[in-house]
Scaffold this active site. Structure first.
Site, PDB file in Angstrom:
ATOM      1  N   TYR A   9      -0.520   4.764  13.319  1.00 11.85           N
ATOM      2  CA  TYR A   9      -2.081   5.161  12.998  1.00 11.85           C
ATOM      3  C   TYR A   9      -2.742   4.687  14.570  1.00 11.85           C
ATOM      4  O   TYR A   9      -2.014   4.048  15.390  1.00 11.85           O
ATOM      5  CB  TYR A   9      -2.549   4.893  11.818  1.00 11.85           C
ATOM      6  CG  TYR A   9      -1.806   5.458  10.563  1.00 11.85           C
ATOM      7  CD1 TYR A   9      -1.865   6.982  10.546  1.00 11.85           C
ATOM      8  CD2 TYR A   9      -0.911   4.973   9.759  1.00 11.85           C
ATOM      9  CE1 TYR A   9      -0.958   7.622   9.563  1.00 11.85           C
ATOM     10  CE2 TYR A   9      -0.181   5.521   8.836  1.00 11.85           C
ATOM     11  CZ  TYR A   9      -0.402   7.059   8.776  1.00 11.85           C
ATOM     12  OH  TYR A   9       0.373   7.709   7.929  1.00 11.85           O
TER      13      TYR A   9
ATOM     14  N   PRO B 282       0.793  -1.243   0.049  1.00 11.64           N
ATOM     15  CA  PRO B 282      -0.121   0.050   0.002  1.00 11.64           C
ATOM     16  C   PRO B 282       0.591   1.342  -0.038  1.00 11.64           C
ATOM     17  O   PRO B 282       1.809   1.413   0.769  1.00 11.64           O
ATOM     18  CB  PRO B 282      -0.791  -0.135   1.327  1.00 11.64           C
ATOM     19  CG  PRO B 282      -0.065  -1.082   2.191  1.00 11.64           C
ATOM     20  CD  PRO B 282       0.727  -1.992   1.101  1.00 11.64           C
ATOM     21  N   LEU B 283       0.719   2.222  -1.029  1.00 14.31           N
ATOM     22  CA  LEU B 283       1.368   3.258  -1.444  1.00 14.31           C
ATOM     23  C   LEU B 283       0.577   4.668  -1.178  1.00 14.31           C
ATOM     24  O   LEU B 283      -0.288   4.819  -2.201  1.00 14.31           O
ATOM     25  CB  LEU B 283       2.106   3.139  -2.247  1.00 14.31           C
ATOM     26  CG  LEU B 283       3.214   2.189  -2.308  1.00 14.31           C
ATOM     27  CD1 LEU B 283       3.403   1.731  -3.756  1.00 14.31           C
ATOM     28  CD2 LEU B 283       4.401   2.575  -1.730  1.00 14.31           C
TER      29      LEU B 283
END
Length: 362
Positions: A319, A160-161
């Site tokens: 996060y 994921p980018l």
């Protein structure tokens, strides 16, 4: 369902006295959920913490392990052949090489990355990298692998980018459909971190998955990927303390404890356009946590409705879920703080709820 962890990563001011213990507990508990895969970031962006967390994860997790950070083709084959991992996710290599699988397969030279275009709008440095046409069979990374319900054609996954190409309402753009379709040769595309709530913007123009307009836009992406016989899962995230008020209509960020990140937010990631400090988050009350669990559940269901083949729960990189597991960010004295088991309680509640909502194999 997948789950990503970064026990060593000091991004977002994360640190932990015992990363292997965090890894072991999370891996063991996620193994009990029988999730499709565990995504392990093996290193620290800033090289402040070291250790072999992949081996710890492998010892405690029986399902598919996807590893990430700093692997080349030789290391990838070694990790798979040595049974330390089942697949390898590549991040920046995929930015400049939409056909990375073919390039690995043929031993072709990789395109050079252009970091100056990483986080700006437009197609330059985004959709203008040239691809190879020839395809040859090769070694371990090109063998198919079953990941839960997903039949991946190879073991070269795209990590994921965050690309910041959604609009101001966090609706995916049309360019994103081409971006992911061009990379559909990956065994599985793990789409970028996608926010699950309106007040969750950490990067200003990241996509969301919490309303009908976003779901409809993501359908164009998944349809484009599936038209090329690709597989794609969506990473879902609650930004926690990394969501500045200026990006979120002055709504306070939330976290396990009222501890702010000490570094600054780059101008391209916040509404002021200038470097600013992170806000001190509000400590979440225990009675607020079930509602956040439901946000993850709703996001997972929306992802499936949008045509994704599965979801990855973002439990890494500082996060919200990661901040609960890490003792530098979680100073709670209730059932969700203190021991590794207590700090992992809320993230595992999220994982459990997502599994129950869409299935461990998705």
């Amino acid at each position: 369902t997948g789950y990503r962890i970064s026990p060593l990563n000091s991004y977002q001011d994360m640190a932990d006295a015992d990363p292997p213990a965090v890894t072991a507990h999370l891996a063991a508990k996620l193994n009990e959920l029988k999730i499709a895969y565990l995504h392990v970031m093996r290193a620290d962006f800033f090289q402040q913490q070291t250790g072999d967390v992949v081996a710890v994860a492998r010892k405690n997790f029986e399902g598919v392990i996807v590893v990430n950070m700093g692997y080349d083709l030789e290391q990838s084959n070694a990790a798979i052949n040595d049974k330390q991992a089942d697949a390898v996710a590549f991040g920046t290599k995929f930015l400049a090489n939409p056909d990375l699988v073919e390039r690995f397969r043929t031993g072709a030279e990789l395109n050079e990355m252009r970091p100056e275009f990483f986080y700006v709008g437009g197609n330059k440095g985004y959709n203008d990298y040239q691809t190879l046409e020839q395809i040859e069979d090769a070694k371990a990374v090109f063998k198919p692998v079953k990941v839960g319900a997903i039949e991946a054609g190879n073991r070269v996954f795209m990590a994921p980018l965050t690309r910041c190409r959604a609009d101001a309402g966090h609706v995916p753009s049309e360019a994103m459909a081409q971006y992911y379709a061009d990379r559909a040769g990956a065994g599985i595309l793990i789409a970028e971190a996608t926010i699950i709530n309106e007040a969750g913007s950490a990067f200003l123009n990241e996509p969301g998955i919490y309303n009908d307009e976003q779901v409809a836009a993501w359908k164009k992406v998944t349809e484009a990927v599936h038209a090329k016989n690709g597989k794609i899962v969506l990473q879902i995230v609650h930004a926690g303390r990394a969501a500045p008020k200026v990006n979120n209509k002055d709504e306070e960020p939330v976290a396990p404890s009222a501890i702010a990140c000490t570094h600054t937010i780059a101008g391209e990631f916040n509404a002021t356009g200038e470097k600013i400090p992170y806000d001190t988050p509000r400590e979440l009350k225990a009675e607020e946590l079930p509602a956040i669990v439901e946000l993850f559940v709703a996001a997972a269901k929306n992802a499936i409705a949008a045509g994704f083949d599965g979801v990855e729960v973002h439990g890494a990189n500082g996060y919200l879920l990661d901040s609960f597991t890490r003792d530098s960010a979680n100073k709670r004295e209730d059932a969700y703080g203190g021991s590794v088991e207590a700090r992992a309680k809320f993230p595992l509640e999220v994982a459990t709820a997502v599994v129950e909502a869409i299935g461990a194999d998705r």
